[in-house]
Design an enzyme around this catalytic site. Structure first.
Site, short mmCIF file in Angstrom:
data_model
loop_
_atom_site.label_atom_id
_atom_site.label_comp_id
_atom_site.label_asym_id
_atom_site.label_seq_id
_atom_site.Cartn_x
_atom_site.Cartn_y
_atom_site.Cartn_z
CE1 TYR A 155 0.00 2.79 11.21
CE2 TYR A 155 0.42 0.96 12.70
CZ TYR A 155 0.55 1.55 11.46
OH TYR A 155 1.25 0.89 10.47
CB ILE A 188 9.02 -2.01 7.42
CG1 ILE A 188 7.82 -2.97 7.54
CG2 ILE A 188 9.66 -2.11 6.05
CD1 ILE A 188 8.16 -4.42 7.45
#
Length: 250
Positions: A155, A188
């Site tokens: 990632y 988030i």
């Protein structure tokens, strides 16, 4: 700040930041293609956008496949008559140590999070040039494109590449009047976060200045702004929507 007569593709539009971006863009008047592998979710979000008075169509896509992204771009022009913007937002992640990460696990994240951005820029920009459109691309990077995190080797690599591709894409496409920018969210509060234990959620939230997870609509409002002419001076940069994470993390 108005996006009336704009035609924008949002990948990963069925949930999280993508879902909220569709609604934020629709509220500014943009017509939309809601693209996602989850076609039922994309159809539901498209209906929400239509209720705001714009055209919106759902499209099933695997963004890790070049031919499917090319077909997505063609679909957008067929349905909306043009293509003026693309939010390359679809992404996945899987926490796994480098020693445990086999090539298949590494490549899966790279293909979805990194290669898809290239496909979107490549096929989307080719279509814009063909149509004579001076469009805008917004790419979803991450705070983890700038800092390392354990268990996120693939990632980290993918999102760092997105930041680099945003810079290079802006340089390559400037002569055609096409602008390329990025957004780097912090932690988030998306549906995926619901499966994270409370203690871990609190630890992530504590890395923000407000000690809270960021709501996806807060990132979506930044994305919608970046598509407008009011943001025309932002080009090649990746804007941090991270509640101070990168500025103040120690």
């Amino acid at each position: 700040m108005d996006l009336k007569d704009q035609a924008i593709i949002v990948t990963g539009g069925a949930s999280g930041i993508g879902h909220e971006a569709v609604l934020a863009l629709a509220k500014k008047g943009a017509d939309l293609i809601v693209a996602d592998f989850n076609i039922e979710g994309a159809e539901a979000v498209a209906r929400e956008a239509e209720a705001l008075g714009v055209k919106a169509f759902a499209y099933k896509v695997d963004v890790s496949k070049a031919e499917e992204v090319e077909a997505l771009v063609d679909f957008a022009v067929e349905k909306l008559g043009t293509l003026t913007g693309m939010f390359n937002n679809a992404g996945i992640s899987k926490v796994q140590s480098l020693l445990e990460m086999d090539p298949a696990s590494y490549l899966k994240v790279i293909e979805v999070d990194q290669h898809s951005v290239y496909y979107g820029l490549h096929y989307g920009a080719k279509k814009m040039v063909e149509l004579g459109v001076k469009g805008v691309f917004v790419n979803t990077a991450s705070i983890y494109g700038s800092v390392a995190a354990k268990g996120s080797f693939n990632y980290n690599a993918a999102k760092a590449a997105v930041i680099a591709m945003t810079r290079s894409g802006a340089l390559e496409l400037a002569e055609h009047g096409i602008r390329v920018v990025g957004v780097a969210p912090g932690f988030i509060d998306t549906p995926m976060m619901k499966n994270v234990p409370d203690e871990a959620r609190a630890s992530l939230a504590a890395q923000h200045v407000t000690n809270q997870l960021i709501q996806p609509e807060k990132v979506a409002s930044v994305v919608a702004f970046l598509f407008t002419d009011a943001a025309s001076a932002v080009n090649g940069s990746t804007v941090a929507a991270d509640d101070g994470f990168l500025a103040f993390k120690v």
